[in-house]
Design a protein around this motif. Structure first.
Motif, short mmCIF file in Angstrom:
data_model
loop_
_atom_site.label_atom_id
_atom_site.label_comp_id
_atom_site.label_asym_id
_atom_site.label_seq_id
_atom_site.Cartn_x
_atom_site.Cartn_y
_atom_site.Cartn_z
N GLN A 111 0.88 -1.13 -0.12
CA GLN A 111 0.00 -0.04 -0.20
C GLN A 111 1.08 1.06 -0.15
OE1 GLN A 111 -2.65 -1.17 3.11
NE2 GLN A 111 -4.47 -1.18 1.75
N ASP A 112 1.96 1.23 0.77
CA ASP A 112 3.10 2.23 0.55
C ASP A 112 3.44 2.47 -0.64
OD1 ASP A 112 2.61 2.62 3.21
OD2 ASP A 112 4.50 1.69 3.74
N ILE A 113 3.72 1.55 -1.47
CA ILE A 113 4.23 1.40 -2.75
C ILE A 113 3.09 2.28 -3.82
CG2 ILE A 113 4.85 0.25 -4.88
CD1 ILE A 113 6.35 -1.71 -2.96
N ARG A 114 2.06 1.75 -3.50
CA ARG A 114 0.87 2.14 -4.22
C ARG A 114 0.74 3.60 -4.06
NH1 ARG A 114 -4.94 3.05 -3.13
NH2 ARG A 114 -6.04 2.55 -5.01
N GLN A 115 0.62 4.03 -2.97
CA GLN A 115 0.71 5.43 -2.66
C GLN A 115 1.80 6.39 -3.24
OE1 GLN A 115 -2.01 7.08 -1.15
NE2 GLN A 115 -1.39 8.95 -1.42
N GLU A 116 2.85 5.77 -3.24
CA GLU A 116 3.95 6.40 -3.93
C GLU A 116 3.58 6.51 -5.48
OE1 GLU A 116 7.49 4.21 -3.23
OE2 GLU A 116 7.48 4.45 -1.08
N ILE A 125 0.73 6.77 -6.94
CA ILE A 125 -0.38 7.73 -6.91
C ILE A 125 0.19 9.03 -6.83
CG2 ILE A 125 -2.44 8.78 -5.69
CD1 ILE A 125 -3.13 5.91 -5.04
N GLU A 126 0.99 9.42 -5.77
CA GLU A 126 1.70 10.71 -5.69
C GLU A 126 2.64 11.03 -7.02
OE1 GLU A 126 3.64 10.50 -2.04
OE2 GLU A 126 1.75 10.23 -0.93
N LEU A 127 3.26 10.18 -7.39
CA LEU A 127 3.99 10.30 -8.55
C LEU A 127 3.27 10.73 -9.77
CD1 LEU A 127 6.73 10.25 -10.08
CD2 LEU A 127 6.48 7.90 -10.53
#
Length: 108
Positions: free
Chosen positions: A95-100, A102-104
């Motif tokens: 989920q942290d990778i997913r959020q990264e 999304i932010e990118l």
């Protein structure tokens, strides 16, 4: 590297093959709540090689899609899986990778 190599890698991580809407995908149960995950390529099929980009998708006990994250390949997923102390820790990392991602995307 063919499908046998992909199957072998994922078998070691407790994934099996599931016929999902007439397509083979990699599948594993996640938590005691009935949630499960699938791993596919970007076209929704089982990855053909270990270097194929993969999509890790989470579903609840009612087969409802919850979230997904795209990873560079199966070998990267294996690294994350091996480093995680628990299923919950693996899911948190994903989920942290997913959020990264999304932010990118939002910053473009």
């Amino acid at each position: 590297m063919g499908p046998d190599t992909v199957e072998s890698l994922y078998e070691k991580m407790d994934f099996g093959i599931l016929d999902f809407d007439n397509t083979d995908v990699l599948y594993t149960d996640l938590l005691d709540d009935g949630s499960y995950a699938t791993i596919t390529d970007n076209d929704g099929h089982m990855p053909e090689t270990l270097e194929t980009e993969i999509v890790f998708s989470v579903y609840d006990d009612n087969d409802s899609f919850q979230w997904s994250v795209t990873l560079e390949d199966s070998l990267y997923f294996q690294e994350l899986y091996s480093a995680a102390e628990s299923t919950e820790a693996l899911l948190a990392t994903l989920q942290d990778i997913r959020q990264e991602h999304i932010e990118l995307y939002d910053s473009l």
